[in-house]
Scaffold this active site. Structure first.
Site, short mmCIF file in Angstrom:
data_model
loop_
_atom_site.label_atom_id
_atom_site.label_comp_id
_atom_site.label_asym_id
_atom_site.label_seq_id
_atom_site.Cartn_x
_atom_site.Cartn_y
_atom_site.Cartn_z
CG ASP A 140 8.45 1.77 12.51
OD1 ASP A 140 8.82 2.35 11.47
OD2 ASP A 140 7.60 0.85 12.50
CG ASP A 200 -0.19 -0.23 2.51
OD1 ASP A 200 0.97 0.22 2.63
OD2 ASP A 200 -0.76 -0.86 3.42
CG ASP A 210 1.69 4.28 4.40
OD1 ASP A 210 0.52 4.17 4.78
OD2 ASP A 210 2.49 3.33 4.34
P1 ATP Z 1 3.68 -2.40 5.21
O1 ATP Z 1 4.45 -2.95 4.10
O2 ATP Z 1 3.25 -3.43 6.20
O3 ATP Z 1 2.56 -1.46 4.82
P2 ATP Z 1 4.80 0.00 6.32
O4 ATP Z 1 6.22 0.30 6.70
O5 ATP Z 1 4.18 0.83 5.26
O6 ATP Z 1 4.76 -1.53 6.01
P3 ATP Z 1 2.60 0.86 7.93
O7 ATP Z 1 2.04 0.18 9.13
O8 ATP Z 1 1.79 0.95 6.70
O9 ATP Z 1 3.97 0.12 7.65
O10 ATP Z 1 3.06 2.30 8.41
C1 ATP Z 1 3.54 3.28 7.50
C2 ATP Z 1 4.70 4.03 8.10
O11 ATP Z 1 4.28 4.72 9.30
C3 ATP Z 1 5.87 3.16 8.54
O12 ATP Z 1 6.73 2.89 7.48
C4 ATP Z 1 6.50 4.01 9.61
O13 ATP Z 1 7.29 5.03 9.05
C5 ATP Z 1 5.30 4.66 10.28
N1 ATP Z 1 4.81 3.83 11.40
C6 ATP Z 1 3.81 2.92 11.36
N2 ATP Z 1 3.63 2.34 12.55
C7 ATP Z 1 4.51 2.91 13.39
C8 ATP Z 1 4.80 2.77 14.77
N3 ATP Z 1 4.13 1.89 15.51
N4 ATP Z 1 5.78 3.54 15.28
C9 ATP Z 1 6.44 4.44 14.52
N5 ATP Z 1 6.22 4.61 13.23
C10 ATP Z 1 5.27 3.87 12.66
MG MG Z 2 2.17 0.81 4.57
#
Ligand code: ATP
Ligand code: MG
Length: 398
Positions: free
Chosen positions: A107, A29, A31
């Site tokens: 994170d 997805d 962001d």
């Molecule tokens: P995925 O491939 O699972 O979507 P993702 O890295 O995009 O992985 P998301 O949960 O969609 O993870 O979150 C988007 C972004 O928001 C992360 O890459 C990170 O920068 C930030 N983020 C999400 N959750 C947290 C958290 N618990 N603490 C700090 N930053 C977070």
């Molecule tokens: Mg994501």
């Protein structure tokens, strides 16, 4: 992003999508992060919904895709106070800032890369790019503090390591075995989301092994974890491993899977142990299993809350394990039209594979299905509505 930019706001692609694109993977997805406030974002997009309390953000729908758009966040204090619990966990977090505030709130370094559409540049404050090259997962800031703020980051660490084939930086890895207990305070609904991401993303087997290794699994499935510790024969580990492996394979083949089947597998031994106790107290096998199912599930949902349809599926699969034993007369024909028959049969095969005492029974059913030309549809673990399937089954038999 262009609409935000044309309205005079900043807009960056951030998080997993940037990371995955750099790694040559297909992002799950997208962001986006911006300096527009949630209300301002809503003004620009008709297809926008504001969600979240702890993090207020906008979901913008394009067809079947939802783009998550959040506003830059300012740093939070690390002392207990407004928006924190006493142990440092963040519960409310809606103070806005700029990109150089926001980056420190993310994170892992590899999740904190920003792609700027203004000049097509990559903004890297934290060495994310070199960590991507080193295939290394490193928390931004002081790991202990970051895990205390949000213990779910421990689960995320395992998930990303497994998914990307990265190693945990020693300082990121080391505190996990001491702080794992913090996961006990995470709301069961949030752990359900993490459970789904950990086990329904094609890396379930590896996730399971790593969660056990870091002592995190116990906080997701306490009774299962206890049973695994006592599992001298290796039966249960085999059962779980095979089920996770099958799930991973099915996902790579684009076949449907449902968490209900995994719930049935994960809680099988705790449920069976309970049922044995009830049976020795005089309950019939069916009643013992029914009561044990209730108990096992109500204990489990204290850790991970789950939609009823998943726990219901587990119940039905368990109940059918007994009913499959009685296959005289017309019964088998009725049983195959049960909406959970295929899942229950697959569960039986799984038990057979790992040496449960069901070899003859499983073979009997396999022969029955072949003899009656009942097709091996890929229905294990699907959530399709019952009537259609019932109809299909009947046609297959006659
Ligand atoms: P995925 O491939 O699972 O979507 P993702 O890295 O995009 O992985 P998301 O949960 O969609 O993870 O979150 C988007 C972004 O928001 C992360 O890459 C990170 O920068 C930030 N983020 C999400 N959750 C947290 C958290 N618990 N603490 C700090 N930053 C977070
Ligand atoms: Mg994501």
């Amino acid at each position: 992003m262009y609409r935000l930019k044309n309205a005079g706001y900043k807009a960056y692609l951030v998080g997993g999508s940037v990371r995955d694109l750099l790694l040559g993977l297909k992002p799950k997805d997208f962001d986006v992060v911006t300096d527009a406030r949630p209300e301002q974002i809503r003004e620009l997009f008709r297809n926008c919904r504001l969600i979240g309390r702890r993090f207020r953000l906008a979901h913008i729908r394009f067809g079947r895709e939802i783009i998550e758009v959040s506003t830059f966040r300012a740093p939070h204090q690390t002392v207990a106070g407004e928006g924190h619990t006493e142990d440092g966990r963040i519960v409310r977090d809606n103070v806005y800032g700029d990109i150089d505030d926001d980056v420190w709130r993310r994170d892992f370094t590899v999740n904190a890369l920003f792609y700027n559409i203004e000049d097509f540049s990559l903004v890297d404050y934290v060495g994310g790019l070199s960590d991507i090259k080193a295939k290394q997962l490193r928390l931004i800031g002081d790991p202990v503090e970051r895990y205390r703020e949000d213990p779910v980051r421990m689960l995320r660490a395992v998930r990303f390591a497994v998914k990307l084939g990265f190693t945990l930086h020693p300082a990121t890895e080391q505190p996990i075995t001491e702080l794992d207990h913090l996961l006990q305070d995470i709301p069961p609904a949030r752990l359900f989301e993490e459970f789904m991401k950990l086990f329904m993303n094609g890396c379930a087997l590896a996730a399971y092994n790593q969660l056990r290794r870091y002592g995190l699994f116990v906080h997701l499935f306490p009774e299962t974890d206890q049973a695994l510790d006592k599992d001298n024969s290796g039966f249960m580990h085999g059962l779980l491993s095979n089920a996770f492996k099958n799930t991973d394979i099915r996902l790579t083949e684009d076949k449907p899977v449902t968490p209900g089947f995994l719930v049935a597998v994960l809680l099988w031994i705790p449920m069976v142990r309970l049922a044995e106790g009830y049976k020795s107290n005089g309950l019939s096998e069916m009643d013992a299993i029914s009561l044990a199912s209730d108990t096992a599930i109500s204990r489990q949902v204290k850790s991970i809350s789950m939609p009823r349809r998943f726990t219901q599926m587990a119940r039905e699969i368990w109940n059918l394990q007994t009913r499959l034993k009685h296959h005289h007369g017309n019964r088998p024909y009725r049983l195959v039209s049960h909406p959970r028959f295929r899942a229950a049969y697959d569960f039986l095969l799984l038990r057979k594979e790992v040496g449960d005492n069901v070899l003859d029974l499983a073979d009997w059913w396999t022969e029955f299905l072949v003899k009656n030309k009942i097709q091996d549809t890929d229905s294990i673990a699907t959530d399709r509505k019952a009537p259609r399937r019932r109809h299909q089954r009947k046609r297959n038999i006659t």
